[in-house]
Design a protein around this motif. Structure first.
Motif, short mmCIF file in Angstrom:
data_model
loop_
_atom_site.label_atom_id
_atom_site.label_comp_id
_atom_site.label_asym_id
_atom_site.label_seq_id
_atom_site.Cartn_x
_atom_site.Cartn_y
_atom_site.Cartn_z
N PHE A 184 0.82 -1.21 0.00
CA PHE A 184 0.00 0.00 0.00
C PHE A 184 0.86 1.27 0.00
O PHE A 184 0.60 2.21 -0.74
CB PHE A 184 -0.94 0.01 1.21
N ILE A 185 1.89 1.28 0.83
CA ILE A 185 2.79 2.44 0.86
C ILE A 185 3.48 2.62 -0.48
O ILE A 185 3.62 3.73 -1.00
CB ILE A 185 3.82 2.28 2.00
N GLY A 186 3.91 1.50 -1.07
CA GLY A 186 4.55 1.56 -2.38
C GLY A 186 3.63 2.13 -3.44
O GLY A 186 4.06 2.94 -4.28
N LEU A 187 2.36 1.73 -3.43
CA LEU A 187 1.41 2.23 -4.44
C LEU A 187 1.25 3.74 -4.35
O LEU A 187 1.15 4.43 -5.38
CB LEU A 187 0.06 1.54 -4.26
N ILE A 188 1.21 4.28 -3.14
CA ILE A 188 1.07 5.73 -2.97
C ILE A 188 2.25 6.46 -3.60
O ILE A 188 2.09 7.42 -4.36
CB ILE A 188 0.94 6.08 -1.48
N PHE A 189 3.46 5.98 -3.30
CA PHE A 189 4.65 6.65 -3.83
C PHE A 189 4.82 6.44 -5.33
O PHE A 189 5.37 7.30 -6.02
CB PHE A 189 5.89 6.18 -3.07
N ILE A 190 4.37 5.30 -5.83
CA ILE A 190 4.41 5.06 -7.28
C ILE A 190 3.58 6.11 -8.01
O ILE A 190 4.01 6.69 -9.01
CB ILE A 190 3.92 3.64 -7.62
N GLN A 191 2.38 6.36 -7.51
CA GLN A 191 1.50 7.35 -8.16
C GLN A 191 2.05 8.77 -8.03
O GLN A 191 1.83 9.61 -8.91
CB GLN A 191 0.10 7.27 -7.55
N LEU A 192 2.76 9.05 -6.96
CA LEU A 192 3.27 10.41 -6.74
C LEU A 192 4.54 10.71 -7.52
O LEU A 192 4.74 11.84 -7.99
CB LEU A 192 3.53 10.62 -5.24
N PHE A 193 5.42 9.72 -7.66
CA PHE A 193 6.77 10.01 -8.13
C PHE A 193 7.20 9.28 -9.40
O PHE A 193 8.23 9.63 -9.98
CB PHE A 193 7.79 9.69 -7.03
N ILE A 194 6.47 8.25 -9.84
CA ILE A 194 6.92 7.45 -10.98
C ILE A 194 6.21 7.91 -12.25
O ILE A 194 4.98 7.87 -12.33
CB ILE A 194 6.67 5.95 -10.75
N PRO A 195 6.95 8.33 -13.29
CA PRO A 195 6.32 8.70 -14.56
C PRO A 195 5.89 7.47 -15.35
O PRO A 195 6.47 6.39 -15.21
CB PRO A 195 7.43 9.46 -15.30
N ASN A 196 4.88 7.65 -16.20
CA ASN A 196 4.32 6.52 -16.95
C ASN A 196 4.98 6.44 -18.33
O ASN A 196 4.38 6.78 -19.35
CB ASN A 196 2.80 6.69 -17.09
N THR A 197 6.22 5.96 -18.38
CA THR A 197 6.94 5.88 -19.64
C THR A 197 6.37 4.76 -20.50
O THR A 197 6.02 3.69 -20.01
CB THR A 197 8.43 5.60 -19.40
N LYS A 198 6.29 5.03 -21.82
CA LYS A 198 5.81 4.01 -22.75
C LYS A 198 6.39 4.30 -24.14
O LYS A 198 6.85 5.42 -24.40
CB LYS A 198 4.29 3.97 -22.82
N GLU A 199 6.38 3.29 -24.97
CA GLU A 199 6.87 3.45 -26.34
C GLU A 199 5.78 4.09 -27.21
O GLU A 199 4.59 3.77 -27.08
CB GLU A 199 7.25 2.09 -26.94
N GLY A 200 6.20 5.00 -28.10
CA GLY A 200 5.25 5.65 -28.99
C GLY A 200 4.70 4.71 -30.04
O GLY A 200 3.56 4.83 -30.48
N ARG A 201 5.52 3.72 -30.46
CA ARG A 201 5.07 2.78 -31.48
C ARG A 201 4.55 1.51 -30.83
O ARG A 201 4.97 1.11 -29.75
CB ARG A 201 6.24 2.44 -32.42
N ARG A 202 3.59 0.85 -31.49
CA ARG A 202 3.03 -0.40 -31.01
C ARG A 202 3.19 -1.46 -32.09
O ARG A 202 2.89 -1.21 -33.24
CB ARG A 202 1.55 -0.22 -30.65
N GLU A 203 3.70 -2.61 -31.69
CA GLU A 203 3.91 -3.68 -32.67
C GLU A 203 3.27 -4.96 -32.17
O GLU A 203 2.88 -5.09 -31.01
CB GLU A 203 5.40 -3.88 -32.93
N ARG A 204 3.18 -5.93 -33.07
CA ARG A 204 2.53 -7.21 -32.77
C ARG A 204 3.28 -7.96 -31.67
O ARG A 204 4.50 -7.98 -31.62
CB ARG A 204 2.51 -8.04 -34.06
#
Length: 485
Positions: A184-204
């Motif tokens: 639970f503590i980890g989830l709070i800090f994940i939402q506060l401090f971790i950016p949602n990085t993702k790839e712009g392209r999507r492949e099969r």
């Protein structure tokens, strides 16, 4: 190229790399602590389920099955749905699996819950490291990896005393309940401090590769685990599993080398990158020792020395102390000597130190054993900080996700193989010398064998170029400033 998607939090500031590393390390700590605490409690759990302790090994192997199958897919899933989303979801799945494990009325229900828990663990570690690689500047990567590694190493060391304490004074189900507040503590800090990085392209998604690689890794892990038990009754099944693992692995290699319009689940072409290849090979050799040590040492202290599980755990905590001291020293050491020299000489030094464990005897002063183990922890932690960092020195940004999945898969496989190697040598030594039970001499043989394997990492590390990783360690800048270049 990857992009940052901050979701509903556009005002989020870029977090300090220590904050990011510690949030990710907390999830790794939860996973590692859970695994080692469970191993200590298996005899007590066997009584609760009214089965023999030997049958409880399936509670460990079912978790490894999820890891083996899902770790290779972790990078692709993070690229598609966002690293923060997948990381937070993996923590939720791990917590849900923990609750179901605690409530399990039977061994079969426990196994099902462990499979679910393993699905969360398979995503947590590789996706957490991927977040670190994408959000931390290259010049801070050594320090970030040092902070990341320490809690992850403390988990296996704290496991035996915590497990012994829980089963002695509480119900074994609290082994799983302790994950809930951490999660639970980890989830709070994940939402506060971790950016949602993702790839712009999507492949099969590579479904065929996913099936082949998962089958190979799962069979190899189960085969190694059954072989390490040293029982003739299980030998045919162990051999069959290993054969299936090798054949399906070879099938995957043939499949992955064919041209595809999409990226294979495990990209073998990454091994053409020199620094990555050397880190994978040399790191795999070293991780055999690292995997065997937390298995062999507590057993030797309890069986050979007669220490209680709690006293044994307090003694092995020295390794965690050394690891914590290393986090401040890794960057200065690498800046002074560079990656190549550090990996060569520290590989020899750490292997010889762990070989010293073969000389431990009950008449040794406890403070002397503690000091040796503390230096062991410092040295091996420095080694893996360097391996985990130099592996990504020449990896292009658009291949970071694939490299991370590949690297984590081999990391998990070799750590598991280290445990199996230690157990197999221990059993082999006992049978070869005709000992009725496991003796201190058998433990000495096991320690010497696994450390001999890690010594082979030194010549492999010597194949790194002289300036490897200088941009991350600052070694080149120091040489130029002092006129050494």
């Amino acid at each position: 190229m990857s992009e940052l998607a901050f979701g509903a939090m556009p005002q989020m500031a870029r977090p300090n790399f220590r904050t990011t590393a510690l949030i990710i390390a907390s999830a790794m700590f939860m996973e590692q602590l859970d695994a080692t605490v469970l191993a200590t409690a298996l005899p007590t759990m066997a009584k609760s389920f009214q089965v023999s302790p030997a049958h409880m090994s399936i509670a460990l192997t079912s978790y490894l099955l999820s890891l083996a199958v899902l770790i290779p897919a972790s990078g692709k899933i993070a690229d598609r749905y966002g690293a923060r989303t997948v990381f937070a979801s993996s923590v939720v799945i791990f917590m849900l699996g923990s609750i179901l494990c605690a409530l399990a009325p039977s061994l079969s229900m426990l196994v099902a819950a462990r499979v679910l828990q393993g699905a969360g663990g398979a995503m947590m570690v590789p996706v957490g490291r991927l977040i670190l690689l994408r959000t931390v500047d290259k010049r801070d990567l050594v320090s970030a990896m040092s902070w990341l590694l320490v809690p992850a190493l403390i988990g296996p060391i704290l496991g035996p005393p915590v497990g012994g304490f829980i089963v002695s004074y509480f119900d074994w189900r609290w082994i799983f309940y302790i994950n809930i507040p951490i999660g639970f503590i980890g989830l709070i800090f994940i939402q506060l401090f971790i950016p949602n990085t993702k790839e712009g392209r999507r492949e099969r998604f590579d479904m065929a590769g996913f099936v082949l690689s998962g089958l190979s890794l799962a069979c190899l892990l189960f085969g190694f685990e059954m072989t390490s038990r040293g029982t003739l009754e299980e030998a045919p099944m162990a051999v069959a599993l290993l054969l299936i693992g090798v054949v399906s692995g070879a099938g995957y290699i043939v499949y992955a080398r064919r041209p595809h319009r999409f990226e294979p689940i495990l990209d073998l072409t990454l091994m053409r990158i020199r620094s990555f290849r050397i880190s994978v090979v040399a790191g795999s050799l070293s991780r055999i020792t690292q995997g065997a040590q937390p298995f062999l040492l507590p057993l030797m202290l309890q069986i050979g020395f007669g220490l209680s599980p709690v006293a044994s755990g307090l003694m092995t905590f020295a390794t965690a102390c050394g690891s914590m001291l290393m986090k401040a020293a890794a960057r200065p050491i690498l800046k002074r000597w560079g990656f190549r020299a550090t990996l060569i000489w520290n590989s020899v030094f750490s292997s010889l130190l762990y070989a010293t464990c073969a000389l431990f005897r009950p008449d040794w002063p406890h403070w002397g054993i503690f000091v040796v183990l503390m230096v062991c922890g410092f040295s091996m932690s420095l080694q893996f900080t360097a391996y985990n960092t130099i592996a990504y020195d020449d990896i292009p940004p658009n291949r970071t996700s694939s490299a991370n999945s590949f690297y984590t898969t081999f990391q998990q496989l070799m750590l598991s193989f280290g445990i199996c190697t230690g157990a197999l040598v221990l059993t082999g030594s006992r049978l070869a010398f005709g000992h009725a039970g496991t003796t201190l001499a058998d433990f000495s043989v096991a320690f010497l064998v696994v450390t001999a394997v890690s010594l082979l990492a030194a010549p492999v590390s010597a194949r790194l170029p002289q300036g490897a990783g200088d941009a991350m360690s600052g070694h080149r800048a120091r040489r130029e400033a002092t006129g050494e270049a």
